[in-house]
Write a protein that holds these residues in place. Structure first.
Motif, PDB file in Angstrom:
ATOM      1  N   UNK A 125     -31.855  18.260 -63.784  1.00 21.95           N
ATOM      2  CA  UNK A 125     -30.865  18.024 -64.830  1.00 21.95           C
ATOM      3  C   UNK A 125     -29.933  16.856 -64.502  1.00 21.95           C
ATOM      4  N   UNK A 126     -29.547  16.709 -63.258  1.00 23.22           N
ATOM      5  CA  UNK A 126     -28.642  15.619 -62.893  1.00 23.22           C
ATOM      6  C   UNK A 126     -29.218  14.712 -61.824  1.00 23.22           C
ATOM      7  N   UNK A 127     -29.759  15.335 -60.810  1.00 16.78           N
ATOM      8  CA  UNK A 127     -30.234  14.567 -59.665  1.00 16.78           C
ATOM      9  C   UNK A 127     -31.451  15.263 -59.077  1.00 16.78           C
ATOM     10  N   UNK A 128     -32.360  14.474 -58.597  1.00 15.54           N
ATOM     11  CA  UNK A 128     -33.565  14.996 -57.970  1.00 15.54           C
ATOM     12  C   UNK A 128     -33.642  14.433 -56.560  1.00 15.54           C
ATOM     13  N   UNK A 129     -33.774  15.300 -55.599  1.00 14.61           N
ATOM     14  CA  UNK A 129     -33.906  14.873 -54.208  1.00 14.61           C
ATOM     15  C   UNK A 129     -35.330  15.191 -53.771  1.00 14.61           C
ATOM     16  N   UNK A 130     -36.022  14.159 -53.345  1.00 12.70           N
ATOM     17  CA  UNK A 130     -37.388  14.334 -52.849  1.00 12.70           C
ATOM     18  C   UNK A 130     -37.397  13.964 -51.376  1.00 12.70           C
ATOM     19  N   UNK A 131     -38.137  14.715 -50.608  1.00 11.67           N
ATOM     20  CA  UNK A 131     -38.215  14.443 -49.180  1.00 11.67           C
ATOM     21  C   UNK A 131     -39.635  14.709 -48.702  1.00 11.67           C
ATOM     22  N   UNK A 132     -39.895  14.264 -47.504  1.00  7.59           N
ATOM     23  CA  UNK A 132     -41.188  14.550 -46.893  1.00  7.59           C
ATOM     24  C   UNK A 132     -41.003  14.584 -45.386  1.00  7.59           C
TER      25      UNK A 132
END
Length: 83
Positions: free
Chosen positions: A27-34
């Motif tokens: 909805x506001x922010x998407x955090x992607x990590x690996x």
């Protein structure tokens, strides 16, 4: 993707579709990590970023590097229940 380079084109297309559908749910922010490395079958192996990330416009990204701090305790398997 679940399997890198394996499977049929239709399977890869469905994985890609699910990846982007999941992104649109933010909805506001998407955090992607690996993880750069993973423990698989008792061996540490190098990990790669998803090739789907290349389709995201650079202007939409904000990159941050973070180095996890490990302690002796974080090396141990944790349990969900105190028994």
């Amino acid at each position: 993707p679940l399997y890198w380079g394996a499977g049929e084109d239709a399977d890869l297309a469905e994985e890609r579709r699910l990846f982007f559908v999941g992104m649109t749910r933010a909805q506001r922010r998407l955090i992607m990590s690996y993880a750069r490395t993973r423990l698989r079958h008792g061996q540490v192996t190098e990990s790669r970023k998803s090739p789907f990330l290349q389709d995201i416009q650079e202007r939409l990204l904000s990159r941050h590097e973070h180095q996890a701090k490990r302690t002796a305790k974080s090396q141990e398997q944790m349990t969900l229940f105190d028994i």
